[in-house]
Motif scaffolding. Structure first.
Motif: not given
Length: 345
Positions: A302-321
């Protein structure tokens, strides 16, 4: 309709292990975070087993469920996310502006640029015992979870249920109880075969095709009436406590109306991928709610899922992140916070 027009970078639906770590990790990535939890407290389904010892979180010595909840909450609130309790999301729309509009059962609306679904397996509300006047004993000796092992010490316990949790609790309570009787209305217990074998070793008596038809007593249960549903014979048994584990209710409304692609084997779970991506851009899954081929059904997963999801959300908002957050040992966000741990006398 009450609207909260404040816009968040990410809204996390669910405050269990996946949701809390997602809140921490999103804060680490300098995102504006909101957590919406249906229950009146954070911690998720770990509240179902606060007394159980948890061994399989990497780098952590054995810890009780209640202690893990305490630590997860402390970590999850590190960057001061907004937390909304006792709100169930019932509708989710993606507006023309690509903003998610989340509506709750209290007719409140929340707005977010991205969403992480971390609602677990939907097993928070237990299925209650369908017997007359059962609710009157819930404050005495009718239990739907084990909050304290001391509640069962030196007592004659009747456990109703045939799934893995019921079998697990029978084995867990056997060493401290006077007697444990496990009953199941079906023809075969559904627990893991190794755990079922332990029942005999732990002197747990178990019966199939057996169910509770009546609870007898005034201020607390003194006796139960059992029915063998094949022979129709009944029996009255004296007990000190009754523990019911008949499964949990799931709320399918949000899943059914959200437009999410669901797992074909079980229409409750989001069919995603190892990065937590769903079929809706900007919406991610984490924890038990997420289904994919590489799924690890552990709290660590669950912890790994959470980090992956947040990283995806961050890149969705800012593709250069950056694809991932800077690790904590090199992250300036922890410099001040580290002092309270490094320099404590």
């Amino acid at each position: 309709m009450e609207d909260n027009k404040e816009l968040y970078d990410v809204t996390i639906i669910g405050g269990g292990p996946a949701g809390l770590f997602a809140a921490f990790y999103a804060g680490l990535r300098e995102m504006k975070v909101k957590v919406i939890e249906a229950q009146d407290r954070l911690g998720g389904k770990v509240h179902v087993y606060p007394q159980k010892m948890i061994w399989d979180v990497g780098g952590m010595t054995p810890v009780t469920g209640s202690k893990l909840i305490e630590q997860m909450i402390e970590q999850g609130l590190t960057f001061d996310p907004t937390v909304e309790l006792e709100q169930t999301i019932t509708k989710m729309n993606k507006l023309d502006s690509q903003i998610f509009e989340l509506e709750t059962d209290q007719q409140k609306k929340h707005y977010s640029k991205t969403v992480v679904m971390a609602v677990g397996g939907g097993i928070i509300d237990p299925i209650k015992l369908d017997v007359d006047h059962a609710s009157t004993f819930e404050d005495s000796n009718l239990f739907y979870s084990v909050q304290s092992l001391q509640d069962f010490k030196n007592k004659t316990i009747l456990i109703s249920g045939g799934g893995p949790s019921a079998v697990d609790w029978a084995n867990e309570l056997a060493p401290i109880a006077k007697k444990v009787l496990l009953i199941y209305r079906g023809d075969q217990l559904k627990g893991h075969e190794a755990d079922v074998s332990k029942l005999t070793k732990n002197n747990v008596e178990y019966r199939t095709h057996t169910e509770i038809t009546a609870l007898l007593g005034d201020d607390q249960i003194r006796e139960v009436t059992l029915l063998h549903n094949q022979t129709k014979q009944t029996e009255i048994l004296s007990v000190d406590a009754v523990l019911v584990n008949h499964g949990y209710h799931r709320n399918h409304q949000l899943m059914n109306e959200s437009g999410l692609r669901m797992d074909l084997k079980d229409n409750y779970f989001i069919k995603g991928n190892v990065l937590g991506e769903s079929n809706i851009p900007g919406l991610y899954g984490a924890g038990d709610i997420l289904s994919h081929d590489g799924k690890l059904h552990l709290i660590a997963g669950a912890f790994q899922d959470a980090a992956n999801a947040v990283n995806g959300a961050k890149r969705y908002l800012d593709p250069e992140a950056q694809k991932v957050a800077l690790v904590s040992s090199h992250n300036d966000r922890f410099k001040e916070k580290n002092k309270q741990y490094l320099y404590v006398k």
